[in-house]
Design an enzyme around this catalytic site. Structure first.
Site, PDB file in Angstrom:
ATOM      1  N   ASP B 100       0.940  -1.208   0.001  1.00  0.00           N
ATOM      2  CA  ASP B 100      -0.016  -0.001   0.111  1.00  0.00           C
ATOM      3  C   ASP B 100       0.893   1.210  -0.047  1.00  0.00           C
ATOM      4  OD1 ASP B 100       0.796  -0.726   2.714  1.00  0.00           O
ATOM      5  OD2 ASP B 100      -0.644   0.778   3.457  1.00  0.00           O
ATOM      6  N   GLU B 166       0.263  -0.835   5.779  1.00  0.00           N
ATOM      7  CA  GLU B 166       1.155  -0.492   6.553  1.00  0.00           C
ATOM      8  C   GLU B 166       1.020   0.947   6.666  1.00  0.00           C
ATOM      9  OE1 GLU B 166       5.320   1.218   7.814  1.00  0.00           O
ATOM     10  OE2 GLU B 166       3.947   1.576   5.943  1.00  0.00           O
TER      11      GLU B 166
END
Lengths: 479, 479
Positions: B100, B166
């Protein structure tokens, strides 16, 4: 000899309901000066006052103040000035009030419609502007009308000055007052000034207010890095502006309120025995303080020290910090530039400029002692001087006698801790004594939800304003 | 003996453009985990990784993590776990990365479209996620592919763990890692862990990172009156929470960064000669600090002290105050309740609980000394422990040799001042050594506008990851 006021008083009682009706009409006009869209209502309120004054036979003018600074598309509401009586043998009293109000919405928590005067069974008249300041302003009109209907001649000439921007900083008014107080101006003839725009200290006893504190407002800007930093990356390697700022702010004042800036204490006028004696009788208790604080975190345990702390000694408050993390949560930022804000409430005989010097010297010295590589810049944001009048001036002694006549008690002689800047403007422009003669009580919630004026304060207040004019006419000229 | 890596390296160079193409495809998927509407793109990115891994012959699973806490209508993106090689005679390396990215909009100030990889004439590859963390994640896939095409056998088993949250706090990941590290779990066989999600200290020299500071974040809430007060009315009569708070905050840390809380200094591991010796060679200058600060307001004048201040000593930063006046302008408020925020970056051997105790004891003592009638309550908002690995472990010595082989220099051995919480999670769950092996450089602007990864860092980084696996396979088992 006490003036004969009985028929005037009786007439006030007779007309009480119509006076409340006049207040109802005024409250119904939402003359919110802070709200651009309400500006036509503010103007309408000024016109309402002018037409009521004309109907009473006063000579009235609506004076434009030009466009509003920073909002040039908006015209400021006019100042309503009026003269009632023009006899060279009479004293002339200049009265001031304002016809604009604070914003108010039902959804703010009002129990009743804010722009509809609602009287409850205890005679509490709820409505925005009831006590601040439409009730007191109409008080003068009502006093004139009651004199006329009682066929009692007004013993003084009245000059009136009602403005429409007080709740927005009285934009444009200072220049206007100064101009009209000069030779040939509308206020030239004034022998004294009376302002009814504050409140009793409590709820039981009227007061006359002879002093206000001033306010010097300061910023301390400390800056270091070019932008905010991550405390993980830079914590422990860079001088942090917040670390410096809290140290400078902590050096200004003790938790018990003692100001730590060298030289400030010495500027304060010493307490005289005569002044000290005024405090004992004042209707105020520690419970009054605790109730308004909503806690018992007062500094002093006795009434006299508390009142002196509020009125006649300077205080220093830390208001906050601009540029630092202020939201809820946990952000690991090192703010790059922080600006601390604090103010000093000033009292006689503090010279605002001397206060500035002492403040800047102190901050420079403390910051230098930190040996920080950041930079620090202190500056004055604004200053308003304190005001104190002589309560032995005929303007005050007359008002004191009027209070005794109407309410049967000697008034409290009070100061206030905050400022009403127009007071100082009138004093400086006219060079005459200014009296603050409040109508409402401490529980009226001006500026808050459920603002009210008690019927008794209104009706007896009208009597008081009229009586004051009679005693003023009789007082020997001294002071 | 150094592994024979020439044909693998040559293959990486041959495939470089196709590896950049792989990164181009990944950057084109706007897998912004913080943006609810982008969730399908995050999932798509996970599926892209899974399909690329499958094409390389890895066994892959997409593991769901359930609904997102506090946003139950949203499913968390799956963790992509993969195994490449399963030989009992080989060591098993667990690698972690995330797929991400941070939000990015052209109008934030990007010079190029953020979700389109744009390579300039200096080989700078701009695009959101290029360096954080898509480049490093694809590095592992590219290393596998280059091995295959060069017909070089991978000398270790690879376990992969790529997550998709994250940048939003790795929601749900800790439990997942703990579960899979247990007996019978997917990560059970791991002999060491390698994370490529940080950066070089500068731009010239690679580094291996063996330590991170922890962070204990605190609030100090001081309250007095029931509501905000007007400083004109109450200044000088009430204990003001801000006055108390700045004193408490000023008692925590000196302008030069020295922490004043009793007992903290004693918790810090003493500096050994061996550790001290690591600092001299590190590629860092005071100008690097001044450039990133945008000023010269650093505490220390030398490199070693600055790096130790950032990495191996605790620091205390004051972040801000909630509840006080924080807007521009001049508001004469006395805030009724203020909450100061500060954090301590912790280092070995500080026990987070012992830090809490020392902090609370200090604050209680300082507040008591103020003799204020307000109340003060300090609390921990969150705590994350520091992490430090042994740089003499085979995981590190192997990586060090790989750096020398690929880049021709010994790597800097660095710590970081901030935290990467997943590092500690992997260490605690697996009980194995964790290495941080960065690919990007200090100028990559992760989380910022114009994020980039240099072509050289990417291509040589792929070689480094592959070489690391070869040296890992050869290192004697010790430490």
């Amino acid at each position: 000899m006490a003036p004969q006021l009985d028929s005037f008083f009786k007439q006030v009682d007779t007309l009480a309901d119509s006076f409340i009706d006049r207040l109802r009409k005024a409250v119904a006009i939402p003359s919110v000066s802070a709200d651009e869209e309400r500006r036509p209502d503010v103007v309408r309120m000024g016109e309402f006052l002018a037409s009521e004054l004309k109907a009473l036979g006063a000579s009235v003018e609506l004076r434009p103040l030009g466009p509003q600074p920073h909002k040039e598309h908006l015209e400021l509401p006019p100042v309503v000035i009026a003269r009632y009586g023009d006899s060279p043998s009479k004293r002339t009293i200049l009265v001031y009030g304002h016809y604009d109000v604070q914003p108010a919405l039902l959804e703010d928590g009002w129990a009743t419609e804010p722009f509809k005067l609602t009287v409850d069974d205890k005679g509490r008249m709820y409505g925005r502007g009831s006590t601040d300041d439409k009730g007191p302003v109409l008080g003068w009109l009502n006093a004139i009308e009651a004199h006329q209907k009682a066929r009692v001649e007004l013993p003084v000439n009245l000059l009136m000055c009602f403005e429409g921007m007080e709740e927005y900083g009285s934009e444009g008014l200072d220049d206007f007052i100064e101009r009209e107080a000069r030779k040939g101006g509308f206020f030239e003839a004034a022998d004294a000034v009376c302002i009814s725009d504050n409140y009793w200290l409590g709820t039981e006893k009227p007061c006359l207010t002879y002093g206000l504190r001033g306010c010097n407002y300061y910023s301390i800007e400390i800056r270091g890095p070019a932008q905010d930093l991550h405390s993980g990356v830079f914590g422990g390697t860079a001088h942090e502006p917040m670390t410096d700022l809290v140290r400078v702010m902590a050096s200004l004042v003790e938790p018990d309120g003692t100001i730590l800036i060298e030289g400030i204490k010495e500027m304060v006028a010493p307490l005289t025995e005569q002044e000290k004696a005024l405090y004992g009788d004042i209707a105020f208790t520690m419970d009054n303080l605790y109730e308004s604080l909503g806690s018992t975190t007062g500094i002093y345990d006795d009434k006299e020290k508390t009142l002196m702390g509020r009125w006649r000694y300077p205080s220093l408050s830390l208001h906050g910090i601009e540029g630092a993390f202020s939201a809820p949560g946990a952000k690991t930022v090192i703010p790059a530039k922080v600006t601390g804000k604090f103010s000093i409430r000033t009292v006689p005989d503090m010279d605002p400029k001397a206060v500035d010097e002492a403040v800047f010297k102190h901050i420079d010295k403390v910051f230098a002692s930190l040996k920080s590589k950041n930079t620090c810049k202190a500056s004055l944001q604004h200053a308003g001087k304190w005001w104190v009048a002589s309560p032995s001036h005929w303007n005050f002694t007359a008002a004191g006698k009027a209070v005794e006549h109407v309410w049967g008690v000697k008034p409290d002689l009070t100061r206030e801790g905050g400022s009403i800047p127009v007071t100082l403007t009138f004093e400086q422009a006219t060079g005459k004594n200014v009296l603050l003669l409040p109508m409402g009580s401490s529980t009226d919630a001006a500026h808050s939800v459920n603002e009210k004026l008690d019927r008794k304060n209104y009706v007896e207040g009208i009597k008081l304003l009229g009586a004051y004019l009679h005693y003023v006419a009789e007082e020997p000229m001294k002071g």
